[in-house]
Design a protein around this motif. Structure first.
Motif, PDB file in Angstrom:
ATOM      1  N   SER A   1       0.743  -1.204  -0.206  1.00 35.04           N
ATOM      2  CA  SER A   1      -0.042   0.023  -0.091  1.00 35.04           C
ATOM      3  C   SER A   1       0.925   1.394   0.070  1.00 35.04           C
ATOM      4  O   SER A   1       0.640   2.226  -0.690  1.00 35.04           O
ATOM      5  CB  SER A   1      -1.000   0.011   1.073  1.00 35.04           C
ATOM      6  N   LEU A   2       1.941   1.186   0.687  1.00 32.58           N
ATOM      7  CA  LEU A   2       2.879   2.499   0.712  1.00 32.58           C
ATOM      8  C   LEU A   2       3.473   2.768  -0.684  1.00 32.58           C
ATOM      9  O   LEU A   2       3.647   3.496  -1.265  1.00 32.58           O
ATOM     10  CB  LEU A   2       3.908   2.122   1.680  1.00 32.58           C
ATOM     11  N   ALA A   3       3.902   1.549  -1.398  1.00 28.83           N
ATOM     12  CA  ALA A   3       4.338   1.394  -2.669  1.00 28.83           C
ATOM     13  C   ALA A   3       3.404   2.210  -3.769  1.00 28.83           C
ATOM     14  O   ALA A   3       3.724   2.798  -4.587  1.00 28.83           O
ATOM     15  CB  ALA A   3       4.846   0.243  -3.138  1.00 28.83           C
ATOM     16  N   ARG A   4       2.201   1.664  -3.550  1.00 26.96           N
ATOM     17  CA  ARG A   4       1.047   2.319  -4.318  1.00 26.96           C
ATOM     18  C   ARG A   4       0.677   3.661  -3.953  1.00 26.96           C
ATOM     19  O   ARG A   4       0.466   4.431  -5.164  1.00 26.96           O
ATOM     20  CB  ARG A   4      -0.308   1.347  -4.221  1.00 26.96           C
ATOM     21  N   GLU A   5       0.802   4.123  -2.810  1.00 23.81           N
ATOM     22  CA  GLU A   5       0.201   5.455  -2.546  1.00 23.81           C
ATOM     23  C   GLU A   5       1.550   6.576  -2.865  1.00 23.81           C
ATOM     24  O   GLU A   5       1.133   7.625  -2.725  1.00 23.81           O
ATOM     25  CB  GLU A   5       0.006   5.505  -1.188  1.00 23.81           C
ATOM     26  N   THR A   6       2.796   5.868  -2.929  1.00 22.60           N
ATOM     27  CA  THR A   6       3.914   7.024  -3.156  1.00 22.60           C
ATOM     28  C   THR A   6       3.900   7.579  -4.629  1.00 22.60           C
ATOM     29  O   THR A   6       3.669   6.928  -5.565  1.00 22.60           O
ATOM     30  CB  THR A   6       5.112   6.368  -2.881  1.00 22.60           C
ATOM     31  N   SER A   7       3.917   8.799  -4.909  1.00 15.68           N
ATOM     32  CA  SER A   7       3.713   9.433  -6.364  1.00 15.68           C
ATOM     33  C   SER A   7       5.091   8.972  -6.855  1.00 15.68           C
ATOM     34  O   SER A   7       6.250   9.010  -6.295  1.00 15.68           O
ATOM     35  CB  SER A   7       3.709  10.878  -6.018  1.00 15.68           C
ATOM     36  N   PRO A   8       5.042   8.865  -8.230  1.00 14.91           N
ATOM     37  CA  PRO A   8       6.164   8.718  -9.033  1.00 14.91           C
ATOM     38  C   PRO A   8       7.207   9.923  -8.759  1.00 14.91           C
ATOM     39  O   PRO A   8       8.251   9.830  -8.981  1.00 14.91           O
ATOM     40  CB  PRO A   8       5.523   8.647 -10.381  1.00 14.91           C
ATOM     41  N   ALA A   9       6.736  11.181  -8.653  1.00 13.62           N
ATOM     42  CA  ALA A   9       7.625  12.323  -8.579  1.00 13.62           C
ATOM     43  C   ALA A   9       8.585  12.034  -7.279  1.00 13.62           C
ATOM     44  O   ALA A   9       9.564  12.405  -7.274  1.00 13.62           O
ATOM     45  CB  ALA A   9       6.959  13.617  -8.667  1.00 13.62           C
ATOM     46  N   LEU A  10       7.955  11.633  -6.565  1.00 15.48           N
ATOM     47  CA  LEU A  10       8.807  11.297  -5.115  1.00 15.48           C
ATOM     48  C   LEU A  10       9.987  10.350  -5.135  1.00 15.48           C
ATOM     49  O   LEU A  10      11.130  10.608  -4.896  1.00 15.48           O
ATOM     50  CB  LEU A  10       7.803  11.187  -3.858  1.00 15.48           C
ATOM     51  N   VAL A  11       9.588   9.278  -6.032  1.00 17.63           N
ATOM     52  CA  VAL A  11      10.339   7.988  -6.315  1.00 17.63           C
ATOM     53  C   VAL A  11      11.453   8.736  -7.050  1.00 17.63           C
ATOM     54  O   VAL A  11      12.782   8.410  -6.924  1.00 17.63           O
ATOM     55  CB  VAL A  11       9.778   7.129  -7.088  1.00 17.63           C
ATOM     56  N   TYR A  12      11.211   9.436  -8.052  1.00 16.25           N
ATOM     57  CA  TYR A  12      12.162   9.680  -9.102  1.00 16.25           C
ATOM     58  C   TYR A  12      13.142  10.997  -8.366  1.00 16.25           C
ATOM     59  O   TYR A  12      14.495  10.927  -8.634  1.00 16.25           O
ATOM     60  CB  TYR A  12      11.738  10.642 -10.470  1.00 16.25           C
ATOM     61  N   ALA A  13      12.555  11.829  -7.317  1.00 19.49           N
ATOM     62  CA  ALA A  13      13.230  12.767  -6.412  1.00 19.49           C
ATOM     63  C   ALA A  13      14.443  12.083  -5.728  1.00 19.49           C
ATOM     64  O   ALA A  13      15.595  12.470  -5.671  1.00 19.49           O
ATOM     65  CB  ALA A  13      12.277  13.795  -5.932  1.00 19.49           C
ATOM     66  N   ILE A  14      13.907  10.955  -4.974  1.00 18.97           N
ATOM     67  CA  ILE A  14      14.679  10.391  -4.177  1.00 18.97           C
ATOM     68  C   ILE A  14      15.936   9.527  -5.126  1.00 18.97           C
ATOM     69  O   ILE A  14      17.130   9.603  -4.641  1.00 18.97           O
ATOM     70  CB  ILE A  14      14.022   9.049  -3.390  1.00 18.97           C
ATOM     71  N   PHE A  15      15.635   8.974  -6.273  1.00 17.04           N
ATOM     72  CA  PHE A  15      16.605   8.297  -7.180  1.00 17.04           C
ATOM     73  C   PHE A  15      17.448   9.296  -7.365  1.00 17.04           C
ATOM     74  O   PHE A  15      18.742   9.197  -7.653  1.00 17.04           O
ATOM     75  CB  PHE A  15      16.008   7.804  -8.313  1.00 17.04           C
ATOM     76  N   ILE A  16      17.102  10.594  -7.892  1.00 19.31           N
ATOM     77  CA  ILE A  16      18.274  11.581  -8.327  1.00 19.31           C
ATOM     78  C   ILE A  16      19.037  12.147  -7.230  1.00 19.31           C
ATOM     79  O   ILE A  16      20.196  12.057  -7.304  1.00 19.31           O
ATOM     80  CB  ILE A  16      17.295  12.870  -9.026  1.00 19.31           C
ATOM     81  N   LEU A  17      18.650  12.208  -5.974  1.00 19.74           N
ATOM     82  CA  LEU A  17      19.297  12.642  -4.836  1.00 19.74           C
ATOM     83  C   LEU A  17      20.232  11.529  -4.484  1.00 19.74           C
ATOM     84  O   LEU A  17      21.472  11.793  -4.242  1.00 19.74           O
ATOM     85  CB  LEU A  17      18.402  12.811  -3.607  1.00 19.74           C
ATOM     86  N   LEU A  18      19.914  10.178  -4.362  1.00 25.35           N
ATOM     87  CA  LEU A  18      20.770   9.287  -4.192  1.00 25.35           C
ATOM     88  C   LEU A  18      21.870   8.936  -5.554  1.00 25.35           C
ATOM     89  O   LEU A  18      23.121   8.666  -5.166  1.00 25.35           O
ATOM     90  CB  LEU A  18      20.103   7.927  -4.410  1.00 25.35           C
ATOM     91  N   LEU A  19      21.596   9.319  -6.668  1.00 24.31           N
ATOM     92  CA  LEU A  19      22.570   9.237  -7.661  1.00 24.31           C
ATOM     93  C   LEU A  19      23.571  10.413  -7.510  1.00 24.31           C
ATOM     94  O   LEU A  19      24.709  10.339  -7.845  1.00 24.31           O
ATOM     95  CB  LEU A  19      21.757   9.356  -9.129  1.00 24.31           C
ATOM     96  N   MET A  20      22.895  11.601  -7.107  1.00 29.01           N
ATOM     97  CA  MET A  20      23.734  12.832  -6.934  1.00 29.01           C
ATOM     98  C   MET A  20      24.830  12.510  -5.695  1.00 29.01           C
ATOM     99  O   MET A  20      25.973  12.881  -5.895  1.00 29.01           O
ATOM    100  CB  MET A  20      22.960  14.101  -6.676  1.00 29.01           C
ATOM    101  N   LEU A  21      24.397  12.010  -4.761  1.00 26.78           N
ATOM    102  CA  LEU A  21      25.279  11.471  -3.513  1.00 26.78           C
ATOM    103  C   LEU A  21      26.217  10.496  -4.133  1.00 26.78           C
ATOM    104  O   LEU A  21      27.460  10.451  -3.456  1.00 26.78           O
ATOM    105  CB  LEU A  21      24.675  10.813  -2.539  1.00 26.78           C
TER     106      LEU A  21
END
Length: 54
Positions: free
Chosen positions: A7-27
């Motif tokens: 349910s958490l995976a379904r409710e998380t917006s794709p924009a938030l997932v992409y933002a976290i991915f970009i942040l981790l990639l930058m780090l």
């Protein structure tokens, strides 16, 4: 527990997932970007010279 994760995976917006991915990639690539953004410092030159394996 599994239902809560799904349910958490379904409710998380794709924009938030992409933002976290970009942040981790930058780090993960921060050392390379530091050289590009700030230029090469004396410490970087010494590390390349002193710790060259070949």
């Amino acid at each position: 527990m599994r239902k809560a994760v799904y349910s958490l995976a379904r409710e998380t917006s794709p924009a938030l997932v992409y933002a976290i991915f970009i942040l981790l990639l930058m780090l993960a690539t921060a050392p390379a970007f530091r050289i590009v953004l700030l230029g090469v410092s004396l410490d970087d030159i010494l590390q390349l010279r002193c710790f060259n394996p070949g």
